[in-house]
Scaffold this motif. Structure first.
Motif, PDB file in Angstrom:
ATOM      1  N   GLY A 112       0.803  -1.212   0.000  1.00 25.16           N
ATOM      2  CA  GLY A 112       0.000   0.000   0.000  1.00 25.16           C
ATOM      3  C   GLY A 112       0.837   1.264   0.000  1.00 25.16           C
ATOM      4  O   GLY A 112       1.990   1.276   0.447  1.00 25.16           O
ATOM      5  N   SER A 113       0.227   2.324  -0.517  1.00 29.44           N
ATOM      6  CA  SER A 113       0.849   3.644  -0.479  1.00 29.44           C
ATOM      7  C   SER A 113      -0.038   4.536   0.376  1.00 29.44           C
ATOM      8  O   SER A 113      -1.261   4.540   0.204  1.00 29.44           O
ATOM      9  N   PHE A 114       0.572   5.288   1.314  1.00 28.76           N
ATOM     10  CA  PHE A 114      -0.203   6.021   2.313  1.00 28.76           C
ATOM     11  C   PHE A 114       0.159   7.506   2.317  1.00 28.76           C
ATOM     12  O   PHE A 114       0.793   8.003   3.256  1.00 28.76           O
ATOM     13  N   PRO A 115      -0.256   8.250   1.263  1.00 26.52           N
ATOM     14  CA  PRO A 115       0.132   9.665   1.161  1.00 26.52           C
ATOM     15  C   PRO A 115      -0.486  10.554   2.227  1.00 26.52           C
ATOM     16  O   PRO A 115       0.026  11.648   2.489  1.00 26.52           O
ATOM     17  N   VAL A 116      -1.580  10.125   2.842  1.00 24.31           N
ATOM     18  CA  VAL A 116      -2.235  10.930   3.878  1.00 24.31           C
ATOM     19  C   VAL A 116      -1.983  10.355   5.263  1.00 24.31           C
ATOM     20  O   VAL A 116      -1.506  11.041   6.170  1.00 24.31           O
ATOM     21  N   SER A 117      -2.280   9.062   5.430  1.00 25.28           N
ATOM     22  CA  SER A 117      -2.160   8.461   6.763  1.00 25.28           C
ATOM     23  C   SER A 117      -0.707   8.351   7.225  1.00 25.28           C
ATOM     24  O   SER A 117      -0.447   8.213   8.421  1.00 25.28           O
ATOM     25  N   ALA A 118       0.249   8.413   6.298  1.00 24.92           N
ATOM     26  CA  ALA A 118       1.661   8.396   6.711  1.00 24.92           C
ATOM     27  C   ALA A 118       1.962   9.599   7.596  1.00 24.92           C
ATOM     28  O   ALA A 118       2.767   9.510   8.534  1.00 24.92           O
ATOM     29  N   TYR A 119       1.309  10.727   7.311  1.00 27.93           N
ATOM     30  CA  TYR A 119       1.502  11.917   8.143  1.00 27.93           C
ATOM     31  C   TYR A 119       0.778  11.764   9.478  1.00 27.93           C
ATOM     32  O   TYR A 119       1.265  12.220  10.518  1.00 27.93           O
ATOM     33  N   LEU A 120      -0.412  11.115   9.451  1.00 27.11           N
ATOM     34  CA  LEU A 120      -1.119  10.861  10.707  1.00 27.11           C
ATOM     35  C   LEU A 120      -0.320   9.908  11.585  1.00 27.11           C
ATOM     36  O   LEU A 120      -0.384   9.976  12.820  1.00 27.11           O
ATOM     37  N   GLY A 121       0.421   9.004  10.935  1.00 30.40           N
ATOM     38  CA  GLY A 121       1.200   8.025  11.685  1.00 30.40           C
ATOM     39  C   GLY A 121       2.214   8.658  12.606  1.00 30.40           C
ATOM     40  O   GLY A 121       2.669   8.024  13.581  1.00 30.40           O
ATOM     41  N   ALA A 122       2.593   9.895  12.322  1.00 28.67           N
ATOM     42  CA  ALA A 122       3.559  10.595  13.183  1.00 28.67           C
ATOM     43  C   ALA A 122       3.041  10.738  14.607  1.00 28.67           C
ATOM     44  O   ALA A 122       3.824  10.786  15.567  1.00 28.67           O
ATOM     45  N   PHE A 123       1.710  10.792  14.761  1.00 29.60           N
ATOM     46  CA  PHE A 123       1.122  10.912  16.102  1.00 29.60           C
ATOM     47  C   PHE A 123       1.235   9.604  16.888  1.00 29.60           C
ATOM     48  O   PHE A 123       1.064   9.585  18.099  1.00 29.60           O
TER      49      PHE A 123
END
Length: 442
Positions: free
Chosen positions: A188-199
């Motif tokens: 998978g590619s996660f262009p949005v949730s990858a940034y949420l993953g920082a939390f």
């Protein structure tokens, strides 16, 4: 214990789909309470209308801002739910991202889903602001108070929560993939949730698994809840817009249907070979039935389908000249009242073991007032404005027909006009011989 989650998931799926099928059966039963109508004509035109209007959303973008936002929500919500297929297969088999074998295609799909999910979140927030802060006129009309307003907002909340659960699930999954956790394949590619993953970077692996599984279960449960909530919501148009646009009116909008019984009588009167004083043959005597409509079962099933398809967007009411000049008529309310009365009739049938027990109510007077009906100018603005081919005017005209032909209850001005046409050949109270007298006045 190993297969307990799979068993629970299958039970959840059976219950969700089972209730949905039951609701569809009730919906179909209610719609078919209407009279039969022939809609087998112009099939190529009907298919074209369905593709253009329901699938292509051509009438939505007449108003660009809400139209484009609606397309984002519509396309995003439908396409994102393709992933529901993967969730269902994973839930039954106990696998995880079973379609990951598609490789680059899978990456593109997941990335597209995420971008669309973010756009849906933005669109939903804008819709909420338009409804509750800006308070556009068409959203604060009297018929939109109470449940309709709550329903509109509740739908927005549900869509927002589902999209956030989807992104949270992917964000936790992304973090678990980075940790190399067992069962969480690199996919998978996660262009949005990858940034949420920082939390979630400081969370332990076990807590990330709990977060991902919780979001996963809540997401699929929310989808099934939404599926069954549709029946009780204005969002039935998600399903019904397609058949409604197919069965929509294909004749010119200004063309009204003629009553067969009246047409035959007029033809008989105009036939010079017929003796006007002769008694009709016994086989020619037939009951014309009830003229017009006073309750939902007097309407045809396409009109009842219209009522369930109404999106309550208010475009019809905002375009209605009668409503704009302060009259009580609201085409949206006509459709909402028809749906509410149909639901009441359906519940009556359910509670009386399949038969309708007279309840002393009807659509006319108890739901729709005569003042509303006679305020209509029959201009077809509401029909033209509707983004899903609903025809409120047909219901108004059928109910007017009942008032005139069954109750002789037309307004006095209209009765005077019809009497003048009968006696003078014009709507004015002047003898034909005097009609041009005005031209001789100085």
């Amino acid at each position: 214990m190993q297969y307990l989650p799979n068993i629970l998931f299958v039970l959840l799926l059976i219950c969700g789909i089972g209730f949905f099928i039951k609701n569809v059966g009730r919906l179909r039963r209610n719609i078919l309470l209407g009279k039969d109508v022939d809609v087998s004509d112009e099939k190529p035109v009907r298919w074209r209308n369905m593709v253009k209007i329901a699938l292509g959303q051509t009438k939505m973008v007449v108003r660009p801002v809400p139209g484009i936002l609606h397309i984002i929500v519509y396309v995003g919500f439908i396409i994102i739910n393709i992933e529901v297929l993967e969730i269902i297969v994973d839930g039954i088999l106990g696998s995880h991202r079973i379609f990951a074998g598609a490789g680059k295609l899978y990456d593109v799909l997941i990335g597209s889903f995420e971008i669309l999910a973010l756009l849906v979140v933005i669109a939903v927030i804008i819709f909420w602001i338009r409804r509750n802060l800006i308070r556009l006129q068409r959203f604060i009309k009297p018929e939109m108070q109470g449940w309709p307003k709550k329903d509109g907002n509740l739908i927005l909340y549900i869509e927002l929560v589902l999209m956030m659960l989807f992104l949270t699930m992917n964000a936790a999954d992304f973090q678990l993939q980075q940790l190399g956790s067992e069962h969480y394949v690199q996919a998978g590619s996660f262009p949005v949730s990858a940034y949420l993953g920082a939390f979630f970077e400081g969370m332990s692996e076990s807590n990330l698994i709990i977060l991902e599984r919780t979001a996963w279960w809540l997401h699929i449960s929310g989808i099934l809840f939404f599926l069954n909530y549709l029946y009780y919501s204005k969002h039935l148009h998600i399903l019904l817009a397609f058949p409604n646009t197919y069965y929509g009116k294909v004749t010119p909008k200004g063309q009204f249907k003629n009553l067969e019984a009246v047409t035959n009588e007029v033809k008989l009167m105009m036939d010079p070979s017929v003796d006007p004083f002769a008694a009709p043959a016994e086989e020619d005597i037939s009951e014309p039935g009830k003229f017009g409509a006073s309750d939902v079962r007097d309407l045809n099933w396409v009109q009842l389908l219209n009522s369930y398809t109404c999106t309550e967007c208010g475009r019809c009411t905002s375009e209605c000249p009668a409503n704009q000049t302060g009259k009580k008529l609201s085409p949206r309310k006509i459709m909402m009242d028809t749906r509410d009365r149909l639901e009441e009739v359906g519940k009556n049938i359910d509670s009386n073991k399949g038969t309708f027990k007279e309840d002393g109510k009807q659509l006319l007077d108890n739901y729709i007032t005569r003042e509303e009906l006679w305020a209509c100018t029959s201009c077809n603005a509401c029909v033209e404005a509707c983004p899903v081919s609903i025809d409120p005017l047909s219901i108004i005209m059928d109910m007017r027909q009942y008032l005139v032909m069954e109750q002789s209850a037309a307004p006095s001005d209209l009765n005077n006009m019809m009497a003048n046409i009968e006696n003078n050949g014009a709507p004015w109270p002047f003898n034909q011989m005097d009609r041009l007298n005005w031209s001789q006045e100085s």
